[in-house]
Design a protein around this motif. Sequence first.
Motif, PDB file in Angstrom:
ATOM      1  N   ILE A 174      33.718  45.741  33.095  1.00  0.00           N
ATOM      2  CA  ILE A 174      32.403  46.121  33.638  1.00  0.00           C
ATOM      3  C   ILE A 174      31.768  47.195  32.751  1.00  0.00           C
ATOM      4  O   ILE A 174      30.581  47.140  32.428  1.00  0.00           O
ATOM      5  N   SER A 175      32.584  48.147  32.368  1.00  0.00           N
ATOM      6  CA  SER A 175      32.080  49.255  31.571  1.00  0.00           C
ATOM      7  C   SER A 175      31.714  48.799  30.142  1.00  0.00           C
ATOM      8  O   SER A 175      30.623  49.079  29.644  1.00  0.00           O
ATOM      9  N   GLU A 176      32.627  48.061  29.501  1.00  0.00           N
ATOM     10  CA  GLU A 176      32.391  47.654  28.108  1.00  0.00           C
ATOM     11  C   GLU A 176      31.214  46.695  27.969  1.00  0.00           C
ATOM     12  O   GLU A 176      30.473  46.751  26.995  1.00  0.00           O
ATOM     13  N   GLN A 177      31.057  45.822  28.954  1.00  0.00           N
ATOM     14  CA  GLN A 177      29.968  44.830  28.852  1.00  0.00           C
ATOM     15  C   GLN A 177      28.695  45.293  29.580  1.00  0.00           C
ATOM     16  O   GLN A 177      27.762  44.514  29.732  1.00  0.00           O
ATOM     17  N   HIS A 178      28.689  46.545  30.031  1.00  0.00           N
ATOM     18  CA  HIS A 178      27.501  47.137  30.679  1.00  0.00           C
ATOM     19  C   HIS A 178      26.948  46.263  31.815  1.00  0.00           C
ATOM     20  O   HIS A 178      25.754  46.016  31.901  1.00  0.00           O
ATOM     21  N   TRP A 179      27.833  45.818  32.672  1.00  0.00           N
ATOM     22  CA  TRP A 179      27.400  44.952  33.769  1.00  0.00           C
ATOM     23  C   TRP A 179      26.402  45.648  34.687  1.00  0.00           C
ATOM     24  O   TRP A 179      25.625  44.987  35.359  1.00  0.00           O
ATOM     25  N   HIS A 180      26.486  46.982  34.741  1.00  0.00           N
ATOM     26  CA  HIS A 180      25.593  47.700  35.662  1.00  0.00           C
ATOM     27  C   HIS A 180      24.124  47.558  35.264  1.00  0.00           C
ATOM     28  O   HIS A 180      23.226  47.818  36.054  1.00  0.00           O
ATOM     29  N   LYS A 181      23.880  47.121  34.026  1.00  0.00           N
ATOM     30  CA  LYS A 181      22.485  46.967  33.588  1.00  0.00           C
ATOM     31  C   LYS A 181      21.880  45.638  34.048  1.00  0.00           C
ATOM     32  O   LYS A 181      20.702  45.391  33.834  1.00  0.00           O
ATOM     33  N   GLY A 182      22.678  44.827  34.670  1.00  0.00           N
ATOM     34  CA  GLY A 182      22.147  43.561  35.172  1.00  0.00           C
ATOM     35  C   GLY A 182      23.143  42.440  34.981  1.00  0.00           C
ATOM     36  O   GLY A 182      23.893  42.425  34.001  1.00  0.00           O
ATOM     37  N   LEU A 183      23.156  41.539  35.929  1.00  0.00           N
ATOM     38  CA  LEU A 183      24.117  40.443  35.906  1.00  0.00           C
ATOM     39  C   LEU A 183      23.386  39.112  35.986  1.00  0.00           C
ATOM     40  O   LEU A 183      22.275  39.039  36.519  1.00  0.00           O
ATOM     41  N   PRO A 184      24.007  38.063  35.455  1.00  0.00           N
ATOM     42  CA  PRO A 184      23.414  36.735  35.678  1.00  0.00           C
ATOM     43  C   PRO A 184      23.460  36.368  37.162  1.00  0.00           C
ATOM     44  O   PRO A 184      24.092  37.084  37.951  1.00  0.00           O
ATOM     45  N   SER A 185      22.827  35.265  37.522  1.00  0.00           N
ATOM     46  CA  SER A 185      22.752  34.908  38.953  1.00  0.00           C
ATOM     47  C   SER A 185      24.140  34.748  39.563  1.00  0.00           C
ATOM     48  O   SER A 185      24.329  34.951  40.750  1.00  0.00           O
ATOM     49  N   ASN A 186      25.106  34.398  38.743  1.00  0.00           N
ATOM     50  CA  ASN A 186      26.469  34.235  39.270  1.00  0.00           C
ATOM     51  C   ASN A 186      27.505  34.606  38.214  1.00  0.00           C
ATOM     52  O   ASN A 186      27.399  34.193  37.062  1.00  0.00           O
ATOM     53  N   VAL A 187      28.443  35.424  38.629  1.00  0.00           N
ATOM     54  CA  VAL A 187      29.636  35.691  37.816  1.00  0.00           C
ATOM     55  C   VAL A 187      30.815  35.356  38.715  1.00  0.00           C
ATOM     56  O   VAL A 187      30.832  35.741  39.890  1.00  0.00           O
ATOM     57  N   VAL A 188      31.786  34.633  38.169  1.00  0.00           N
ATOM     58  CA  VAL A 188      32.923  34.292  39.019  1.00  0.00           C
ATOM     59  C   VAL A 188      34.228  34.617  38.300  1.00  0.00           C
ATOM     60  O   VAL A 188      34.388  34.350  37.111  1.00  0.00           O
ATOM     61  N   LEU A 189      35.102  35.253  39.041  1.00  0.00           N
ATOM     62  CA  LEU A 189      36.435  35.579  38.536  1.00  0.00           C
ATOM     63  C   LEU A 189      37.412  34.570  39.136  1.00  0.00           C
ATOM     64  O   LEU A 189      37.434  34.384  40.356  1.00  0.00           O
ATOM     65  N   ILE A 190      38.185  33.937  38.276  1.00  0.00           N
ATOM     66  CA  ILE A 190      39.105  32.888  38.743  1.00  0.00           C
ATOM     67  C   ILE A 190      40.536  33.267  38.347  1.00  0.00           C
ATOM     68  O   ILE A 190      40.806  33.528  37.181  1.00  0.00           O
ATOM     69  N   SER A 191      41.421  33.283  39.329  1.00  0.00           N
ATOM     70  CA  SER A 191      42.806  33.690  39.057  1.00  0.00           C
ATOM     71  C   SER A 191      43.789  32.657  39.580  1.00  0.00           C
ATOM     72  O   SER A 191      44.678  32.968  40.366  1.00  0.00           O
ATOM     73  N   GLY A 192      43.605  31.418  39.181  1.00  0.00           N
ATOM     74  CA  GLY A 192      44.530  30.367  39.602  1.00  0.00           C
ATOM     75  C   GLY A 192      43.788  29.215  40.238  1.00  0.00           C
ATOM     76  O   GLY A 192      42.571  29.260  40.379  1.00  0.00           O
ATOM     77  N   PRO A 193      44.528  28.175  40.612  1.00  0.00           N
ATOM     78  CA  PRO A 193      43.882  27.079  41.324  1.00  0.00           C
ATOM     79  C   PRO A 193      43.594  27.474  42.770  1.00  0.00           C
ATOM     80  O   PRO A 193      44.182  28.427  43.292  1.00  0.00           O
ATOM     81  N   SER A 194      42.690  26.758  43.396  1.00  0.00           N
ATOM     82  CA  SER A 194      42.342  26.995  44.811  1.00  0.00           C
ATOM     83  C   SER A 194      43.607  26.940  45.671  1.00  0.00           C
ATOM     84  O   SER A 194      44.476  26.103  45.458  1.00  0.00           O
ATOM     85  N   LYS A 195      43.702  27.841  46.633  1.00  0.00           N
ATOM     86  CA  LYS A 195      44.909  27.842  47.481  1.00  0.00           C
ATOM     87  C   LYS A 195      44.601  28.382  48.872  1.00  0.00           C
ATOM     88  O   LYS A 195      43.563  29.015  49.091  1.00  0.00           O
ATOM     89  N   THR A 196      45.526  28.128  49.770  1.00  0.00           N
ATOM     90  CA  THR A 196      45.410  28.696  51.118  1.00  0.00           C
ATOM     91  C   THR A 196      46.798  28.832  51.727  1.00  0.00           C
ATOM     92  O   THR A 196      47.715  28.090  51.373  1.00  0.00           O
ATOM     93  N   ALA A 197      46.919  29.804  52.626  1.00  0.00           N
ATOM     94  CA  ALA A 197      48.155  29.912  53.411  1.00  0.00           C
ATOM     95  C   ALA A 197      47.768  29.946  54.887  1.00  0.00           C
ATOM     96  O   ALA A 197      48.431  30.571  55.704  1.00  0.00           O
ATOM     97  N   ASP A 198      46.683  29.254  55.197  1.00  0.00           N
ATOM     98  CA  ASP A 198      46.152  29.317  56.562  1.00  0.00           C
ATOM     99  C   ASP A 198      46.985  28.566  57.585  1.00  0.00           C
ATOM    100  O   ASP A 198      46.832  28.772  58.779  1.00  0.00           O
ATOM    101  N   ILE A 199      47.843  27.657  57.136  1.00  0.00           N
ATOM    102  CA  ILE A 199      48.701  26.970  58.107  1.00  0.00           C
ATOM    103  C   ILE A 199      50.105  27.541  58.001  1.00  0.00           C
ATOM    104  O   ILE A 199      50.812  27.352  57.015  1.00  0.00           O
ATOM    105  N   GLN A 200      50.490  28.262  59.017  1.00  0.00           N
ATOM    106  CA  GLN A 200      51.833  28.824  59.165  1.00  0.00           C
ATOM    107  C   GLN A 200      52.286  29.596  57.920  1.00  0.00           C
ATOM    108  O   GLN A 200      53.439  29.519  57.523  1.00  0.00           O
ATOM    109  N   GLN A 201      51.371  30.292  57.291  1.00  0.00           N
ATOM    110  CA  GLN A 201      51.641  31.122  56.106  1.00  0.00           C
ATOM    111  C   GLN A 201      52.350  30.351  54.998  1.00  0.00           C
ATOM    112  O   GLN A 201      53.090  30.920  54.187  1.00  0.00           O
TER     113      GLN A 201
END
Lengths: 221, 487
Positions: A174-201
Amino acid sequence: MAVSNSNAKQNIMQRLAAVSALAPTNQTSANAWQASSPEQALARFEQSLMAAHADVIILENAKQLSACLLELQQQHQWQTALYGEGGEWSKVFSLALAEHLQLNHFLQPFEQLKTALFDSTDVTFTGCAAGIADTGTLVLKPSADEPRSLSLIAPCHVAVIKASQIVDNLSQLISEQHWHKGLPSNVVLISGPSKTADIQQTLAYGAHGPCQLIVIVINGE
Amino acid sequence: MSVQHYQASQFKQQASDALANQTLRSNFRGAMDYLQQKRKDAFSDPQELAQLREHAENIRQRCLSKLPQLLEQLEKNCQANGIQVHWAEDAKQAQQLIAELIQSQGATKVVKGKSMVTEEIELNQHLEGLGIECVESDMGEYIVQLAKETPSHIIMPAIHKNKQQVADLFQQHIKDFDYTLSVDKLIQTGREALRTKFKQAEVGISGVNFAVAETGTLCLVENEGNGRMTTTVPPVHIAVTGIEKVVEFLSDVPPLFSILTRSATGQHITTYFNMISGPRRAPERDGPNEVHLVLLDNGRSQAYADEALRKTLQCIRCGACMNHCPVYTRVGGHAYGTTYPGPIGKIISPHLQGLAQTSDLVTASSLCGACEEVCPVKIPIPSLLQRLRHDAKLPAAEQTPSLKGQASAASWTEHTAWRMWAWLSTHPSIYNWAMAVGVKLAKYLPMPMGEWTRCRNKPELASQTFHQTMKRRASKSLTRSATGGGR
């Protein structure tokens, strides 16, 4: 658009402003993880992504990318793929795969591609804006070149990143790329494939987004 | 569809029912043990945890200390980004506003990501009454929606159900479901059912984890991708948030995000962190054409008005307090009858519903302090509970603004008894006489002492009062000094 709003804002702000002066707070900081060398950063990036069930392939240089893509195609038997035309690696995707599967450009508005994306696209390809070593995270800044649904809807997402794009932690990025000066309409951080533990953990992959995330790291770049 | 509603005012009965439900207790016990261990593993360095907690607390307090200015800044920067901002004072206004936004699109099909604030305003029920289908897109929320229930946990809404119960639900509601107890297959079934809904949806509704004033950015934390689907696929996105969720700087986000995910589910990071700073911009090819932000008060400005109670608004909705609460672990989320259950629910709900409805909740704590110990932003939940207990019995001091439902649990008998006690305590001779008589007679009293003796023995009083004991000790000590003894 005219939507009834009455005096809600004014009333809320009046109630908040009626509060007497608030005590100042202490200035503190928290140290985020930092690598001692680029090699350590890459190792952590790889380990974290793999711990999150992503597949990570590290290439020595960009010349190996075409062969790697072709091998993946044969291994997974992808029949249909989609990629963004203006992305950093789009020419490589096209040259490597166009003759081996039905490879489509994301040229039209989403609405015209929606059905194909949901129902008949095996894999999508994107580049990355950055990577975060600490958490094994891909940073995507979707645009007309590589729209946001490219990393979301198909069952498999392949992302290509240069090792030089990997930073230690999110604060640094954030600091190096000066994100505070403005962001595109969408930035997404992805850390793996989609997952859930909503059924019985019980952890299950592919809840709504890609079931599989393949990250190709170009180490020589 | 009529959702089974529990009432905060019926807490005692609901808690009794929950305690008698062995399946429910077993489901919660297993889930809480799992979540406690995951959090413990995620914070293996106590020094780092202490530093991060202090920093997160300070960020939240700083942002709250500037709340009016930050809300103005957020609105201005969101509007500059093309996000339309709306304000709602209460649940009814928010319902109407969101319904108007949907109806102005001529839309009847809505998908909604996990958002406790929309549970708080009972949005689904309101939209359904207007003929608008609103499908929950988070897997856990989808399950509780099929069951016609409300979430029982703020992070894992269907935590009270086991896979058998989920399979039974799917069999009942999803056409061509091939009955299975495989969690992978159950998830794939939900995925397929919800993909159809994403494709059809005309409006997507989401919550907000952090709203960044500095850049006019809405941040959403999730694992499934349903939040991204909801905010990407439909042509209109409506984000709903409480006014307290605003943070000042983008640099405030990383430490809060880190401590949120680790506190909630023990994850170092979630799969997706989605930062939305406006609708689709030319020449972008996807994303919603309109983004709306609804800022909701609904009792939050009441909490804000009081310096102590304001700490309630520091909450970043991780659910760690409920995961570690001995009461929540045993009775589950529904027993509370509130949108936010557990310790945090006990201190937020009085502002949302008033103390008259929630006065039993504030007493449903052993004050063991586990909730405060695990809270990532160091909300002093036990002391706030004590404060609310006081306010439920008595009006607040004149200098503090009133809470809705103050003194609603006041009892004439209790009040009179305490006044008598106060009088007695200030009249030593009568006090000493009354205590001496009381001690002699207490053992003959056969009375059950209400709730206390339902599962405990009646406490036995000492044969002498405290004053008598001390007097006797003092006189012995005096005698020893006079005779030069003592050793």
